[in-house]
Every structure is written in C-alpha cells, then in structure tokens.
Design an enzyme around this catalytic site. Structure first.
Site, PDB file in Angstrom:
ATOM      1  N   LEU A   1      -7.346 -33.434  15.113  1.00 34.98           N
ATOM      2  CA  LEU A   1      -8.426 -33.470  16.093  1.00 34.98           C
ATOM      3  C   LEU A   1      -9.710 -33.878  15.391  1.00 34.98           C
ATOM      4  O   LEU A   1      -9.964 -33.444  14.251  1.00 34.98           O
ATOM      5  CB  LEU A   1      -8.618 -32.097  16.746  1.00 34.98           C
ATOM      6  CG  LEU A   1      -7.610 -31.673  17.816  1.00 34.98           C
ATOM      7  CD1 LEU A   1      -7.844 -30.225  18.219  1.00 34.98           C
ATOM      8  CD2 LEU A   1      -7.696 -32.576  19.041  1.00 34.98           C
ATOM      9  N   ASP A   2     -10.526 -34.703  16.046  1.00 36.46           N
ATOM     10  CA  ASP A   2     -11.817 -35.069  15.484  1.00 36.46           C
ATOM     11  C   ASP A   2     -12.683 -33.821  15.298  1.00 36.46           C
ATOM     12  O   ASP A   2     -12.490 -32.822  16.001  1.00 36.46           O
ATOM     13  CB  ASP A   2     -12.549 -36.036  16.419  1.00 36.46           C
ATOM     14  CG  ASP A   2     -11.803 -37.342  16.605  1.00 36.46           C
ATOM     15  OD1 ASP A   2     -11.139 -37.789  15.653  1.00 36.46           O
ATOM     16  OD2 ASP A   2     -11.881 -37.915  17.709  1.00 36.46           O
ATOM     17  N   PRO A   3     -13.642 -33.858  14.362  1.00 33.49           N
ATOM     18  CA  PRO A   3     -14.535 -32.703  14.188  1.00 33.49           C
ATOM     19  C   PRO A   3     -15.193 -32.266  15.490  1.00 33.49           C
ATOM     20  O   PRO A   3     -15.323 -31.067  15.756  1.00 33.49           O
ATOM     21  CB  PRO A   3     -15.573 -33.220  13.181  1.00 33.49           C
ATOM     22  CG  PRO A   3     -14.812 -34.225  12.365  1.00 33.49           C
ATOM     23  CD  PRO A   3     -13.892 -34.914  13.348  1.00 33.49           C
TER      24      PRO A   3
ATOM     25  N   ALA B   1     -14.006 -32.419  18.453  1.00 36.46           N
ATOM     26  CA  ALA B   1     -13.031 -31.871  19.397  1.00 36.46           C
ATOM     27  C   ALA B   1     -12.670 -30.427  19.087  1.00 36.46           C
ATOM     28  O   ALA B   1     -12.765 -29.960  17.948  1.00 36.46           O
ATOM     29  CB  ALA B   1     -11.772 -32.726  19.388  1.00 36.46           C
TER      30      ALA B   1
END
Length: 360
Positions: A75-77, A79
């Site tokens: 997951l992106d930071p 998210a």
C-alpha cells in the site's frame, strides 16, 4: 489461541490494519521484530540460540534467518487499510494476493472462490489538479477546469471503467524500461524508448458512493512543477506520443479560491490494478484533472476491515505499537497480547510433513 493439540511453530497469513503515513515495508519490519522472537512462529531451539548469542549483530542475523515474512501487496504511504502478511510457509501463498488475474483463469468455474480474492478500495478524488504521483503526496503537474463536472457526469464517466480494461501505469513510477525506472526518464527529460506497456486488469464494480462537492477540507499540494520539470515530462512522453503537452489550464473566472469538488468512489478490482491511475484517467474522461486524496483498501481476498461470515479481520496496528512500548505480562499459557490478537485472525497454513497432526 490454538488448541493444546496444535504443533508449533505455525505458518500462516494474517492482516494488519495499516494506518496512513508509514510505508508498508516499515510496518512489515516492525512486525518481524516480534515474530522472530515468538514461539508461535519460530522453533524454540532457534529462540534459545538467539537468546544465547553474545552480540546484537548475531541476534539480528539469526532473527532474519529464523522465519520468513512477507507482504501480499504494498500500500502507498498515503493509503490505509488491509495489509496482508505471510509468515513461514504462508509467504508462498502471497502470490495469490498479488496475481488475482491468474486466479480468475484457474478458478473461473467457481465464482464464490474467485470472489474470495477480490480487492476492494474506497478512495476520495479531488478534481482540478493532476500530480506526478497521482495522489496528494506528489507535486502539482497541471491544473484544469472542474466546475463543469456534475454528479451525473461522474456516474456516466465510470461506465467505461467497468470490466476488463487496459491500464497504463504512471510515468512517475518505479517500473523499469530498459533497466531504468520510468520516473528517471520523466525527471531527466529523456524520451521513452517505447510506449509504457499497458496492463489488462479487471474492475468488477466501480460506483460513486459519496458526492462531497465543496464540503471537505482537502486542498491541492503546495509543491508545484516548475516549467523546466513540465518540459522534461513532455520530452519523455513525446518519445512515444508527439502531441503530448503538460500545460496548466485552471478555472479562468475570478473565483480562483473556490474549493474544488471532491467525491468518493468504491471499487472491486483484480490484483495489479492502479487505483491512482483509475482516478487520473477518470479526471481526463471528465474533461478535467484529478488525484487521490484518501485511499483505503477495505478488503484483500478473505481479509477485511469489516469482516462478514467466513472472513478474517485485521489486527489493529495499535496492538503492535503497544507491544513496542508496553508489551504487558504474558498470560498463563505464556502468550502476550499481540500473539493472541494475531492468532485469532490467523489463516493457518498446515505443513503435513512437519506437523501431520496440526489443528487449530
């Protein structure tokens, strides 16, 4: 906890509820610090050897070798939400979470089984601004009109995104072309040697679930692309598309301080789908620009933030935060709170060769 007949160590898969902010890998590393010291997952002989080693360096090395751990989809930071983690032989099952398209081909005759691997996301989109990362963590690339966009137009624009689609990954991504990350081409103004390869993904459903309008606190990123940076991106993209331009075209009226429109969409997708790219492309389809300001993975396969019957829930991240600062006393069976929380949500992968009588 597992019944008394259970054989340790266990292998399995569980999920944590990732908060927005830290990277997925940093959280996995934090979890590993606990996992490598737990008899739940590590053979007691290795635990004793680790405790008896004389240097912290040896402990660190032995800890890394004691048990494998990995994640089933970064997951992106920005998210938050479901982050699946595999331990021991559970790491071999993580590819099932990373490649849901493959699962579709293998289990297409069993809809219920296939649906167990679907990923669900809820994301907030902000109109009128495109960023290099396609989310609010990046820099403004260009502005575009947004006041003409209505709720009805968004609902209609979502229709072509349903089903199997071909999706182009962002140029500002770590994907490599001829050994060079795409973002380096963009930043250095080097023409791409060929078009970015499109990926076939499946969007099983995508719906507008909330129209915020101007009733929100989201704003565009303060960081902006310079004219030189915009020119570099144009140069990179013109290697494959001559007509490419990166140009601001914001609202032209005097109401430049107006709060841009935001809305929330919810989608069920196959593995490998770039949610940020969906939002970016949707902005273009609306004759505007858009980027992600919130992103939550509400489900990944059989793990969900709000589990229903047959699902596994997620371990709250606060459980591991507390384990770092105040692990508390072990219960009468020797288990600490984080171990109890994990095993309650653990999908155990049984090893018939090592533990032929394993039960949970």
């Amino acid at each position: 906890m597992p019944k008394a007949t259970a054989k340790y160590p266990l292998s399995g898969i569980f999920a944590i509820a990732k908060p927005s902010g830290p990277t997925s890998m940093s959280l996995v590393n934090d979890v590993k610090k606990h996992v490598v010291g737990s008899r739940l997952f590590v053979e007691e002989a290795k635990l004793k050897s680790t405790k008896g080693s004389g240097t912290s360096r040896r402990k660190s090395k032995y800890g890394r070798e004691a048990v494998k751990i990995g994640q089933g989809g970064t997951l992106d930071p920005l998210a938050d939400g479901v982050l699946v983690i595999g331990v021991g032989k559970g790491t071999k099952k993580l590819t099932e979470f990373l490649d849901c398209v493959k699962v579709l081909g293998e289990f297409s005759y069993d809809v219920n089984l296939f649906m167990a691997w679907i990923q669900e996301y809820r994301t907030t989109c902000l109109l009128g601004c495109e960023t290099d990362s396609y989310d609010s963590e990046g820099a403004q690339v260009r502005r575009a009109p947004w006041k003409h966009v209505t709720k009805e137009q968004v609902e209609k624009a979502l229709e072509p995104f349903r089903g199997e689609i071909f999706q182009t990954p962002p140029i500002f991504s770590a994907l490599k072309m001829d050994g060079k990350p795409l973002y380096e081409y963009a930043r250095e103004g080097i023409p791409l040697p060929r078009p970015i390869e499109k990926r076939k993904v499946t969007i099983h459903s995508i719906e507008l679930v909330e129209w915020k309008g101007a009733d929100h606190s989201f704003r565009y990123p303060e960081k902006k692309f310079t004219p030189e940076q915009q020119k570099a991106v144009e140069t990179a993209l013109k290697g494959v598309e001559e007509s490419t331009t990166v140009q601001d075209n914001p609202e032209t009226d005097t109401d430049t301080e107006a709060v841009p429109t935001a809305f929330v969409i919810q989608m069920k997708v196959s593995g490998g789908t770039y949610v940020r790219s969906v939002v970016h492309d949707l902005g273009h389809a609306l004759g505007s620009a858009a980027h992600v300001v919130t992103l939550t993975r509400t489900r990944q396969g059989r793990f969900a933030l709000e589990p229903s019957e047959g699902d596994y829930g997620c371990v709250p991240w606060e459980v591991f935060v507390k384990a770092n600062t105040d692990p508390g006393e072990a219960d009468e069976d020797g288990w600490r709170e984080w171990e109890r929380e994990v095993v309650e949500r653990l999908d155990v992968i049984e090893d018939k060769k090592t533990h032929p009588e394993a039960k949970t």
